[in-house]
Structures are given as C-alpha cells and as structure tokens.
Design an enzyme around this catalytic site. Structure first.
Site, PDB file in Angstrom:
ATOM      1  CB  SER A 189      -7.877   3.820   2.656  1.00 49.45           C
ATOM      2  OG  SER A 189      -7.009   3.350   3.632  1.00 49.45           O
ATOM      3  CB  SER A 239      -8.081   0.999   5.661  1.00 51.43           C
ATOM      4  OG  SER A 239      -8.779   2.336   5.472  1.00 51.43           O
ATOM      5  CE  LYS A 259      -3.784   1.889   2.485  1.00 47.84           C
ATOM      6  NZ  LYS A 259      -4.556   1.999   3.666  1.00 47.84           N
TER       7      LYS A 259
END
Ligand code: GLN
Length: 480
Positions: free
Chosen positions: A151, A175, A76
């Site tokens: 996210s 997330s 990420k």
C-alpha cells in the site's frame, strides 16, 4: 531531473555549499515536474517545508548539529503530522486534522528531516497497488502502465522518481517491501515494536510497523536510527536502541549462513524473480556465505492466517469511524443514529475496506471464531516457531519479495484473491514480528525492477541493512 542523493546534499550542506532551503527548492521542482503524472504525493506542503528549511538554516548557522538536516522526506498518509490533514487516502477522513504528531515523524523532524508532503496509499493501507486510494492510483516511475505497488506506493514512487530522498511507509503484510521492490528502492520493515506506532492510524495493530523507504540501505539506517526506540505512548514499543549503530556495520559474508526455502510456495512465480534470487544466492556463496535449504512447513499457510487475523483486527479498529468523532458525517434519511452510521460508512469507505470489514466481522462472529480466528492464531504461533527453528541453523533467510516483477494497472482489479496471493512472501515476517528488508537487484525484461528479501531474527535490522548493501553492490544496484 531528480534530487541529488542525501549523501551529496548532506556533504554540500556541511561544506557550506548549499542550504536546506536550496535542497527543498530542488525537491519541489522535481515534484512539480513529475508528480502530476505519477501521483505519488496527495498533499505537498511547500510553505511549511520552506519555513522549516529556513529555520534549520538559521540553527545550522548558529552551530547546531542536526544529523538529518537536508533529508527531504515524504510521509505516508496514515501517519499523523501536526502540519496537514491525514486521510488514510479515504473519503471517510476527508479534512481530518490530527491534534498530535506521530512519534516517528516528530523524532525525525527533531533530527532535522524536512517533511515535504504526504504520500498516496491504498485506503487505510489495505491493498497492494494504490488502486484502492480515494485519490487514484500511483504510477510506477519505471513504466507508467504499471502500478507503483502498495500500500505504500506513493512513498516508493516518490523516492524512485527522485522527488524526495526517502519516505516513511508502513508495513502490515508487506506494504513497505512490495512497493519498494516494484519501484527499485530499499524498504525495511522493522521488528514489531522497534518503531513507535503512536500516531499511526491503526489497520491491524498486532502487525503494523513504521519503516523507512530509501534510495540505499545507509539512508534507511539513519532514518531508522533516529526514529526507533521506546516510547511511553506506545505500550508495545521496545527499547533496544543499543542494537543499532548510525553508520553501517561490517558484516563479513564469509561464513554467513543464508537460508533458502526448500520450496517456493507462491502462486505463479515468474522465472525472472527466481533468476535474480538464484543469482543473489550465487553471489553470496562466491563470497564465502554458506547456503542452506530450510524447511518451513507452516509458512504456506501464511496468507490464509494473515487475511483472517488482519481483517479481524481491521474490523475492530475501523469501527471508530462512525461519523461522530472523526472526518465526514452523512446524516442519512431517517434522522436516526443508525441511519447516520450507515450513510457515513456507506459513503466514506471504499469497496476493498468494506470487503475487509465484512470478512473480519465474519471470522470474529460467535459461530465462527474458533474455526477461523482461533485457528489462524495457532497457525501464527506455528509460523513463528518455524522461524525460531530456522535461526538455529542460519543467520538470515533469502526469499523473493513478490512472485512477479510489477503488476499492470487493473491487473488485479477484479481479482482480489490474486492480489492477496501476491503477498505470500511478505506476510510471514509480519506474522512472526521479525525484521525484513527488500533490496533491488536487477530489472526484468519488462524493464521493471526486481528485488530480493532478507529476513532476520528479532532486532537484526543492523545486520540486514549491512548485508543488503553488500547484496546490492554485488548486483551493481547500489547508489550513494
Ligand atoms: N497487501 C497487504 C494487504 O493488503 C499488506 C498491506 C500492508 O502491509 N499495509 O493487506
């Protein structure tokens, strides 16, 4: 086309039937085919990952044992790597190259994982759809009119589409678990502190956790196993490595005490979500688990407490992006320091991040501190107590992950409150600092996956992953 599972790649590698270079080639082919439409990766490091694969192949040929060799991993875009720029999917960090690598990434690299690229996310991990990314939205591989979630939506979509075996996500309020549920993959938010935050760009430091997103609980376990544990560079990191084994433990369902919430407090929970939750509870019960309804009087206030505390911490953490130290600088009209700050932050931050900085600054301001921030801290303690009380009666809690199966692109675009409310089931584990796992258990009529969440006491990751695998087997959703 999808990359073969990690277990298959690993077996072929150990039998000498394939090489890391060949596995990487397969992954990059899938990325070439699928990423242009799905937008899961915002940077693919083909040269870097080939180089790493070649060097691993040489080390394996020399007889070195590298437990994660053959694992293709997405990272990420909030975790620092020494290989590529890290931007948090924000314009303000355009071109920023971290001078160090996150401990989680470095440990996995040392264990042989192959880092293929960085995955899309909402800007600074603030959001639930990836629509707040400077690189545009990540689409759900199951239906491209839906978002991948957020996210960590890029990580979830990359795993779901078979572009990599697994990916690292981060979870401040859901997330990892929410996009895992939307995309039909496994996502684990570990106990706060179990995985070092060193090298993770901070959103809300007392909530942020790094965790694995994978095709099955076994892969998630291995990733956690090799990245967790004490790190002198993170003062909040724990040393409880002994609580975790590399291979699955056998946790019998017979006699397992499973807690269910006495009332669903989410807004607009879909029937299919409750259907799969009930089905999971029935499966567990028919294998000997004992179901108990648990009152948690304070968790209905979780969303309010989370959005006060997380925005407060974010407003402080994000004050460092001022155009002086990192990323982009915009000079401003008046050639003063203040106009440079304003121009840089005005240009660099997106709308959602600005909203959160303003909210956070407001709740921390002198006149409102006690009314909002102080009160939310007290609610956080009460929620933690609710869980402590629950663990006296049950071993784990079973809850939905999200109130709905997926969200359409644009569905929450003009309605941030609706987006915030969809975090009702995930934020509580972050407020309490405890581990929670999202596993896929079926599909809704719209074709999108539905997950359930298993929450456990501090440091119960090993049990959660074993129980999660059993839940998936009973639902017939487990892959190798
Ligand atoms: N959706 C939540 C938020 O927007 C959670 C974000 C996260 O866990 N990083 O704050």
């Amino acid at each position: 086309m999808a990359l073969s599972s990690f277990a298959d790649c690993r077996n072929s590698l150990l039998e000498g039937k394939t090489t890391c270079t060949e596995i990487v080639r397969q992954a990059l082919d899938v990325i070439d085919e699928k990423n242009p439409s799905i937008n899961a990766f915002t940077h693919v490091d083909a040269d870097g990952v080939y180089q790493s694969a070649e060097s691993l192949d040489q080390r394996i040929a020399r007889g070195e044992r590298l437990p994660l060799a053959g694992l293709v991993l997405g990272i990420k875009d909030v975790l620092s790597t020494s290989e590529w720029p890290v931007t948090c999917s924000s314009k303000i960090l355009e071109g920023y190259r971290p001078p160090f690598e996150a401990t989680s990434v470095a440990r996995l690299r040392n264990a042989g994982a192959l880092m293929v690229g960085r995955t899309n996310c909402d800007e600074f991990a603030m959001g639930s759809t990836t629509e707040h990314s400077a690189y545009g939205v990540t689409l759900n591989p199951h239906d491209q009119s839906f978002v991948a979630g957020g996210s960590s939506g890029g990580s979830a979509a990359a795993v779901a589409a078979g572009m990599c075996h697994a990916a690292l996500g981060t979870d401040t309020g859901g997330s990892i678990r929410q996009p895992a549920a939307f995309c039909g993959v496994v996502g684990l938010k570990p106990t706060y502190g179990l995985v070092s935050r060193y090298g993770l760009v901070a959103f809300a430091s007392s909530f942020d956790c790094v965790g694995p997103m994978a095709q099955n609980p076994r892969d998630a376990r291995q990733i956690l196993y090799y990245m967790m544990g004490n790190d002198p560079k993170d003062a909040t990191s724990l040393d409880h490595s002994s609580l975790m084994t590399e291979s699955q433990e056998d946790i019998p369902l017979d006699g397992l005490r499973v807690g269910l919430l006495s009332e669903y407090y989410g807004d607009g929970i879909q029937d299919e979500v409750t259907h799969y939750l009930d089905q999971t509870a029935d499966h567990l019960q028919s294998h000997g688990a004992e179901l108990k309804t648990i009152d948690m009087p304070h968790i209905a206030h979780g969303i309010a407490a989370y959005y006060i505390l997380a925005t407060a911490e974010a407003s402080s953490n994000l004050s460092r992006y001022d155009g002086v130290k990192y990323g982009v600088r915009i000079q401003g009209d008046e050639h003063s320091l203040e106009s440079m700050y304003t121009a840089t932050r005005g240009y660099g931050f997106g709308f959602e991040v600005k909203r959160r900085i303003m909210l956070g600054t407001y709740v921390l301001s002198a006149g409102y501190y006690d009314a909002y921030y102080g009160k939310a801290q007290r609610v956080r303690s009460l929620i933690r107590n609710d869980f402590d009380e629950a663990w006296k009666k049950v071993d784990v809690m079973l809850t939905p992950v999200t109130p709905t199966a997926g969200a359409r692109i644009g569905e929450w675009g003009n309605d941030p409150l609706q987006m915030y409310l969809s975090d009702a089931y995930t934020v509580t584990a972050n407020l309490a600092g405890i581990p929670a796992l999202s596993v896929p258990v079926g599909k809704a009529a719209n074709g999108l996956p539905v997950g359930v969440q298993i929450i456990g006491p501090p440091l119960s990751e090993s049990r959660l992953l074993s129980i999660g695998e059993k839940i998936m087997m009973l639902a017939n959703t487990v892959s190798s």
